[in-house]
Scaffold this motif. Structure first.
Motif, PDB file in Angstrom:
ATOM      1  N   THR A 126       0.835  -1.208   0.000  1.00 56.92           N
ATOM      2  CA  THR A 126       0.000   0.000   0.000  1.00 56.92           C
ATOM      3  C   THR A 126       0.869   1.256   0.000  1.00 56.92           C
ATOM      4  O   THR A 126       0.541   2.230  -0.681  1.00 56.92           O
ATOM      5  CB  THR A 126      -0.985   0.021   1.190  1.00 56.92           C
ATOM      6  OG1 THR A 126      -0.271  -0.136   2.403  1.00 56.92           O
ATOM      7  CG2 THR A 126      -2.029  -1.078   1.069  1.00 56.92           C
ATOM      8  N   GLU A 127       1.975   1.226   0.723  1.00 59.31           N
ATOM      9  CA  GLU A 127       2.883   2.383   0.715  1.00 59.31           C
ATOM     10  C   GLU A 127       3.467   2.596  -0.678  1.00 59.31           C
ATOM     11  O   GLU A 127       3.619   3.734  -1.131  1.00 59.31           O
ATOM     12  CB  GLU A 127       3.998   2.197   1.747  1.00 59.31           C
ATOM     13  CG  GLU A 127       3.518   2.419   3.169  1.00 59.31           C
ATOM     14  CD  GLU A 127       4.532   1.989   4.230  1.00 59.31           C
ATOM     15  OE1 GLU A 127       5.736   1.854   3.890  1.00 59.31           O
ATOM     16  OE2 GLU A 127       4.111   1.784   5.382  1.00 59.31           O
ATOM     17  N   HIS A 167       0.739   4.168  -2.825  1.00 62.46           N
ATOM     18  CA  HIS A 167       0.576   5.575  -2.426  1.00 62.46           C
ATOM     19  C   HIS A 167       1.717   6.421  -2.989  1.00 62.46           C
ATOM     20  O   HIS A 167       1.497   7.511  -3.531  1.00 62.46           O
ATOM     21  CB  HIS A 167       0.507   5.662  -0.896  1.00 62.46           C
ATOM     22  CG  HIS A 167       0.138   7.013  -0.397  1.00 62.46           C
ATOM     23  ND1 HIS A 167       1.034   7.836   0.243  1.00 62.46           N
ATOM     24  CD2 HIS A 167      -1.030   7.699  -0.456  1.00 62.46           C
ATOM     25  CE1 HIS A 167       0.430   8.964   0.562  1.00 62.46           C
ATOM     26  NE2 HIS A 167      -0.818   8.904   0.151  1.00 62.46           N
ATOM     27  N   SER A 168       2.942   5.904  -2.894  1.00 61.93           N
ATOM     28  CA  SER A 168       4.107   6.658  -3.383  1.00 61.93           C
ATOM     29  C   SER A 168       4.086   6.811  -4.908  1.00 61.93           C
ATOM     30  O   SER A 168       4.709   7.725  -5.441  1.00 61.93           O
ATOM     31  CB  SER A 168       5.410   5.976  -2.954  1.00 61.93           C
ATOM     32  OG  SER A 168       5.655   4.813  -3.732  1.00 61.93           O
ATOM     33  N   CYS A 190      -1.184   6.649  -6.544  1.00 64.58           N
ATOM     34  CA  CYS A 190      -2.502   6.019  -6.668  1.00 64.58           C
ATOM     35  C   CYS A 190      -3.506   6.725  -5.766  1.00 64.58           C
ATOM     36  O   CYS A 190      -3.164   7.135  -4.655  1.00 64.58           O
ATOM     37  CB  CYS A 190      -2.426   4.547  -6.277  1.00 64.58           C
ATOM     38  SG  CYS A 190      -1.452   3.554  -7.432  1.00 64.58           S
ATOM     39  N   TYR A 191      -4.755   6.850  -6.245  1.00 64.16           N
ATOM     40  CA  TYR A 191      -5.799   7.444  -5.406  1.00 64.16           C
ATOM     41  C   TYR A 191      -6.497   6.382  -4.567  1.00 64.16           C
ATOM     42  O   TYR A 191      -7.215   6.699  -3.629  1.00 64.16           O
ATOM     43  CB  TYR A 191      -6.794   8.264  -6.223  1.00 64.16           C
ATOM     44  CG  TYR A 191      -7.689   7.483  -7.170  1.00 64.16           C
ATOM     45  CD1 TYR A 191      -8.904   6.953  -6.747  1.00 64.16           C
ATOM     46  CD2 TYR A 191      -7.324   7.292  -8.500  1.00 64.16           C
ATOM     47  CE1 TYR A 191      -9.723   6.252  -7.614  1.00 64.16           C
ATOM     48  CE2 TYR A 191      -8.128   6.603  -9.366  1.00 64.16           C
ATOM     49  CZ  TYR A 191      -9.332   6.068  -8.923  1.00 64.16           C
ATOM     50  OH  TYR A 191     -10.144   5.369  -9.788  1.00 64.16           O
ATOM     51  N   LYS A 192      -6.297   5.108  -4.912  1.00 63.43           N
ATOM     52  CA  LYS A 192      -6.817   4.017  -4.085  1.00 63.43           C
ATOM     53  C   LYS A 192      -6.025   2.759  -4.394  1.00 63.43           C
ATOM     54  O   LYS A 192      -5.324   2.668  -5.397  1.00 63.43           O
ATOM     55  CB  LYS A 192      -8.312   3.773  -4.319  1.00 63.43           C
ATOM     56  CG  LYS A 192      -8.657   3.157  -5.673  1.00 63.43           C
ATOM     57  CD  LYS A 192     -10.149   2.874  -5.778  1.00 63.43           C
ATOM     58  CE  LYS A 192     -10.500   2.315  -7.160  1.00 63.43           C
ATOM     59  NZ  LYS A 192     -11.934   1.995  -7.279  1.00 63.43           N
ATOM     60  N   VAL A 193      -6.163   1.802  -3.481  1.00 66.02           N
ATOM     61  CA  VAL A 193      -5.592   0.480  -3.698  1.00 66.02           C
ATOM     62  C   VAL A 193      -6.706  -0.515  -3.412  1.00 66.02           C
ATOM     63  O   VAL A 193      -7.489  -0.329  -2.470  1.00 66.02           O
ATOM     64  CB  VAL A 193      -4.323   0.248  -2.831  1.00 66.02           C
ATOM     65  CG1 VAL A 193      -4.621   0.267  -1.359  1.00 66.02           C
ATOM     66  CG2 VAL A 193      -3.616  -1.031  -3.209  1.00 66.02           C
TER      67      VAL A 193
END
Length: 155
Positions: A113-114, A117-118, A121-124
């Protein structure tokens, strides 16, 4: 204690030598995964390496045994929606049956997830069995929709 545990069970990216450390056998605990030849593994590894940060496989190696005991992957989908946004898709998360209960799955999920995010991405998102719903909720995920699948019969 947490520091030594973190060092002992740190997440890193898959390396080409990990096939010899039980990576395929670990995946076999998750789903159908026939034996993969060294050449097939190397070809797929190079194919994934070519897309760089858009497809990352995280692993945890047990330093004592030299075996891969946890893994998961995330790939980045580039969309037109959301101002040409990106979505991270988490797949193939598995912890070796002998290593469960040590929060290794949570470490893998955090790593993936990190990374998403890096990458902006606006969602996972991920699909999981009902049996694993509580685990993913502990990792911060929420039940959003229904998964549908169509399998193709390839011989």
């Amino acid at each position: 204690m947490e520091n030594s545990e973190e060092q002992k069970y740190g997440v890193r990216k898959l390396e080409i030598s990990d096939k010899g450390k039980g990576f395929i056998e670990l995946l076999q605990q998750l789903s159908v995964c026939d034996s993969v030849s060294d050449k097939e593994f190397e070809d797929r590894f190079r194919e994934l390496s070519a897309v760089g940060a858009d497809h990352v496989i995280g692993v945890i190696e047990d330093e004592a045994s030299g075996k891969i005991i946890a893994t998961g992957s995330v790939f980045i989908e580039k969309k037109f929606l959301r101002n040409c946004g990106k979505v991270g898709h988490i797949e193939d998360v598995v912890v070796d049956s002998s290593a469960r209960g040590k929060h290794l799955g949570k470490r893998i999920i955090n790593f993936l997830t990190e990374h998403a995010h890096s990458m902006g991405c606006y969602k996972v998102i991920l699909d999981c069995s009902l049996d694993n719903k509580a685990f993913y909720e502990k990792c911060g995920f929420h039940n959003k929709s229904l998964q549908m699948a169509m399998y193709f019969d390839h011989h």
